[in-house]
Design a protein around this motif. Sequence first.
Motif, PDB file in Angstrom:
ATOM      1  N   SER A 108      29.165  19.269  -0.660  1.00  0.00           N
ATOM      2  CA  SER A 108      27.801  19.650  -0.297  1.00  0.00           C
ATOM      3  C   SER A 108      26.954  18.414  -0.032  1.00  0.00           C
ATOM      4  O   SER A 108      27.220  17.336  -0.552  1.00  0.00           O
ATOM      5  CB  SER A 108      27.185  20.489  -1.408  1.00  0.00           C
ATOM      6  N   PHE A 109      25.943  18.574   0.801  1.00  0.00           N
ATOM      7  CA  PHE A 109      25.014  17.495   1.087  1.00  0.00           C
ATOM      8  C   PHE A 109      23.652  18.087   1.369  1.00  0.00           C
ATOM      9  O   PHE A 109      23.528  19.263   1.663  1.00  0.00           O
ATOM     10  CB  PHE A 109      25.498  16.626   2.259  1.00  0.00           C
ATOM     11  N   GLY A 110      22.632  17.257   1.222  1.00  0.00           N
ATOM     12  CA  GLY A 110      21.270  17.704   1.448  1.00  0.00           C
ATOM     13  C   GLY A 110      20.338  17.106   0.416  1.00  0.00           C
ATOM     14  O   GLY A 110      20.733  16.301  -0.417  1.00  0.00           O
ATOM     15  N   ALA A 111      19.083  17.523   0.462  1.00  0.00           N
ATOM     16  CA  ALA A 111      18.063  17.000  -0.450  1.00  0.00           C
ATOM     17  C   ALA A 111      17.999  17.872  -1.705  1.00  0.00           C
ATOM     18  O   ALA A 111      18.319  19.054  -1.666  1.00  0.00           O
ATOM     19  CB  ALA A 111      16.713  16.962   0.241  1.00  0.00           C
ATOM     20  N   PHE A 112      17.574  17.271  -2.802  1.00  0.00           N
ATOM     21  CA  PHE A 112      17.406  18.000  -4.050  1.00  0.00           C
ATOM     22  C   PHE A 112      16.218  17.452  -4.812  1.00  0.00           C
ATOM     23  O   PHE A 112      15.745  16.347  -4.536  1.00  0.00           O
ATOM     24  CB  PHE A 112      18.662  17.914  -4.931  1.00  0.00           C
ATOM     25  N   SER A 113      15.747  18.219  -5.769  1.00  0.00           N
ATOM     26  CA  SER A 113      14.648  17.809  -6.631  1.00  0.00           C
ATOM     27  C   SER A 113      14.766  18.563  -7.944  1.00  0.00           C
ATOM     28  O   SER A 113      14.943  19.779  -7.938  1.00  0.00           O
ATOM     29  CB  SER A 113      13.311  18.111  -5.957  1.00  0.00           C
ATOM     30  N   ARG A 114      14.680  17.850  -9.060  1.00  0.00           N
ATOM     31  CA  ARG A 114      14.680  18.473 -10.390  1.00  0.00           C
ATOM     32  C   ARG A 114      13.534  17.868 -11.182  1.00  0.00           C
ATOM     33  O   ARG A 114      13.277  16.677 -11.100  1.00  0.00           O
ATOM     34  CB  ARG A 114      15.981  18.184 -11.169  1.00  0.00           C
ATOM     35  N   SER A 115      12.849  18.698 -11.967  1.00  0.00           N
ATOM     36  CA  SER A 115      11.721  18.223 -12.761  1.00  0.00           C
ATOM     37  C   SER A 115      11.914  18.606 -14.218  1.00  0.00           C
ATOM     38  O   SER A 115      12.471  19.659 -14.522  1.00  0.00           O
ATOM     39  CB  SER A 115      10.416  18.830 -12.251  1.00  0.00           C
ATOM     40  N   VAL A 116      11.400  17.744 -15.100  1.00  0.00           N
ATOM     41  CA  VAL A 116      11.469  17.971 -16.540  1.00  0.00           C
ATOM     42  C   VAL A 116      10.073  17.744 -17.109  1.00  0.00           C
ATOM     43  O   VAL A 116       9.456  16.701 -16.862  1.00  0.00           O
ATOM     44  CB  VAL A 116      12.458  16.992 -17.215  1.00  0.00           C
ATOM     45  N   ALA A 117       9.583  18.717 -17.856  1.00  0.00           N
ATOM     46  CA  ALA A 117       8.279  18.569 -18.511  1.00  0.00           C
ATOM     47  C   ALA A 117       8.442  17.642 -19.713  1.00  0.00           C
ATOM     48  O   ALA A 117       9.379  17.782 -20.493  1.00  0.00           O
ATOM     49  CB  ALA A 117       7.757  19.929 -18.955  1.00  0.00           C
ATOM     50  N   LEU A 118       7.520  16.695 -19.838  1.00  0.00           N
ATOM     51  CA  LEU A 118       7.553  15.730 -20.945  1.00  0.00           C
ATOM     52  C   LEU A 118       6.321  15.935 -21.822  1.00  0.00           C
ATOM     53  O   LEU A 118       5.334  16.533 -21.391  1.00  0.00           O
ATOM     54  CB  LEU A 118       7.572  14.307 -20.386  1.00  0.00           C
ATOM     55  N   PRO A 119       6.368  15.405 -23.048  1.00  0.00           N
ATOM     56  CA  PRO A 119       5.196  15.540 -23.923  1.00  0.00           C
ATOM     57  C   PRO A 119       3.982  14.829 -23.329  1.00  0.00           C
ATOM     58  O   PRO A 119       4.109  13.879 -22.557  1.00  0.00           O
ATOM     59  CB  PRO A 119       5.628  14.857 -25.223  1.00  0.00           C
ATOM     60  N   GLU A 120       2.825  15.295 -23.701  1.00  0.00           N
ATOM     61  CA  GLU A 120       1.588  14.687 -23.224  1.00  0.00           C
ATOM     62  C   GLU A 120       1.497  13.245 -23.722  1.00  0.00           C
ATOM     63  O   GLU A 120       1.827  12.936 -24.852  1.00  0.00           O
ATOM     64  CB  GLU A 120       0.395  15.490 -23.759  1.00  0.00           C
ATOM     65  N   GLY A 121       1.050  12.357 -22.835  1.00  0.00           N
ATOM     66  CA  GLY A 121       0.832  10.970 -23.227  1.00  0.00           C
ATOM     67  C   GLY A 121       1.944  10.015 -22.836  1.00  0.00           C
ATOM     68  O   GLY A 121       1.842   8.816 -23.086  1.00  0.00           O
ATOM     69  N   VAL A 122       3.021  10.482 -22.195  1.00  0.00           N
ATOM     70  CA  VAL A 122       4.090   9.581 -21.765  1.00  0.00           C
ATOM     71  C   VAL A 122       3.570   8.725 -20.620  1.00  0.00           C
ATOM     72  O   VAL A 122       2.912   9.216 -19.702  1.00  0.00           O
ATOM     73  CB  VAL A 122       5.341  10.380 -21.316  1.00  0.00           C
ATOM     74  N   LYS A 123       3.849   7.430 -20.695  1.00  0.00           N
ATOM     75  CA  LYS A 123       3.399   6.492 -19.657  1.00  0.00           C
ATOM     76  C   LYS A 123       4.596   6.051 -18.828  1.00  0.00           C
ATOM     77  O   LYS A 123       5.719   5.959 -19.334  1.00  0.00           O
ATOM     78  CB  LYS A 123       2.747   5.273 -20.304  1.00  0.00           C
ATOM     79  N   ALA A 124       4.350   5.751 -17.550  1.00  0.00           N
ATOM     80  CA  ALA A 124       5.415   5.339 -16.638  1.00  0.00           C
ATOM     81  C   ALA A 124       6.157   4.097 -17.150  1.00  0.00           C
ATOM     82  O   ALA A 124       7.369   3.981 -16.983  1.00  0.00           O
ATOM     83  CB  ALA A 124       4.859   5.089 -15.246  1.00  0.00           C
TER      84      ALA A 124
END
Length: 157
Positions: A108-124
Amino acid sequence: MANDAIPVRTERAMMRREDNPFTFLQQEIDRLFDGFGRSFPAFAPPQAMMPRMDVSETDKTIEISAELPGLETKDVQLSLADNTLTIRGEKKSEREEQDKDYHLIERSFGAFSRSVALPEGVKAEDVSAEIAKGVLKVTVKKPAPKQSRQIDIKTAA
């Protein structure tokens, strides 16, 4: 009698659902279409491109592992916004022209995106990531718990 108070069931009405040939036919058609997407990736449902992920937690970190076979650092983007970590990427198809009567692609090929909710206050700056052997490992430092403070109450004069 045509006006019986007790309805009489006919043999057809008593037929079990499993004995009905149309029910069996419907089940076989459903099975056929379910297997069709697996046989031909171009017709597979969109979740086929979703990387599989493991999310675990320790006292100080959240660890996320995502299977990204065949992808390199340049093929993946990682972002953090509104306490949501998002992994995006694209697996590109390699085209090969050959003089054959058929062409079969099972990858398979193509674009994908997955997201994970993190606790409030996490910094990059508290997020680190590395990719090796087709597995992306993301480590997120948990924010310090908010400290509560006791406030003294004074008596009014």
